[in-house]
Motif scaffolding. Sequence first.
Motif: not given
Length: 445
Positions: A256-262
């Motif tokens: 899972v990749i969260d909003g910070d990384q995106l």
Amino acid sequence: MARKYFGTDGIRGATNQGAMTAAMAMKVGMAAGSHFLRGHHKHRVVIGKDTRLSGYMLESALVAGFTAVGMDVVMTGPLPTPAIAMLTQTMRADLGVMISASHNPFADNGIKLFGPDGYKLSDADEEAIEALIDGDVPLVPSAQIGRARRIDDAAGRYIHFAKATFPSDLRLDGMKVVIDCANGAGYKVAPDALWELGAEVIAIGVTPNGTNINDRVGSTAPETLSETVVASGADIGIALDGDADRLIVVDEKGRVIDGDQLMATIAAGWARRGRLAGGGLVATVMSNLGLERHLAAQGLGLIRTKVGDRHVLEAMRARGYNVGGEQSGHIIMADYATTGDGLIAALQVLAEVKRAGAPASEVLHRFDPLPQLLKNVRFAGGRPLEADSVRAVIAAAEAELTGRGRLVIRPSGTEPVIRVMAEGDDAAQVERLVDSICDAVRAAA
């Protein structure tokens, strides 16, 4: 001024209780309609909804309220929240309404309002509407009652709008994408938009039945998405929430990749192409310190706001930034939308992966997040954060974290809970400091 009905994102609650009854929805329609009757033109409101069973009930009640004060109503059926904001603008409507409780379970619902500019209402507008809800709203003569109609091409309009935000020199040919629509508002438009851009689409969470919205699917429950991505050999997975205004991404390994990384990915790409306004991002106090350090290493800044995409957008507009959002996956790109848009954000992420020609796991993992811990402390009453003993413990923790981490402590806006969050380079230290503050709050409560 304390609010009676409006919270941080419209009016929300359990259906057939409190503020989420048909009677209250009709009052909201009458009050909001009356407030936005400005000028002598024929007034119009656009109403959309997600897939909750109660959406039909609330939609009918709102239509009754708006038409009773002389507003024409255009109903779109299930559509993402950002689609309603867009249609409010493009149809020159005076008001937009989204019936949704976002990522909440089906038994909840909510009413979100947009002004004629497609932005969420100001505090002043919400306060004026609240006053009208509890007052007497004048009804129009019978000959001036509004008309109501449904439009059949709303989904197509939004798909066209969303696709236009994807770079014209790119296609998604050769990319296998799993899209999880949470059995919610994006269940038709999101898979279609990806398919039209050339992707091989595997869609899950696209069989709404009125009660299964966000039920073990969507951005708050990405386990099924992760399993499907790995099992199908997909290149990437995208999960929307119930009203499709936010997303979480899963890479080809199921991580899972969260909003910070995106946000970091989008900001880096836009900065390289000279598109990033403001010299950085706007995010909330909950975004990881690793994001801030990562941006600083690239010469980009981070403006922090209170929790809530509304506060993010206010700061973006005030400071001239065009990218901002939350760790939870609300991402706002002001060049395209007036609110968070999960599909449009996903298209920008896909564009970065496509341009890089590398796996999503490499492209989207921009930084190693610092250990972060959040705990909630429930209290019976009073103001424990004002106690001298609590203040002393917090001051000591802040001093210990200086230069190596940070502390965020805030009361919940909806329940008697103190949220204690710390992050830093040392996970053991973070846990110890959070526990010490929680203990102090409990002792003072």
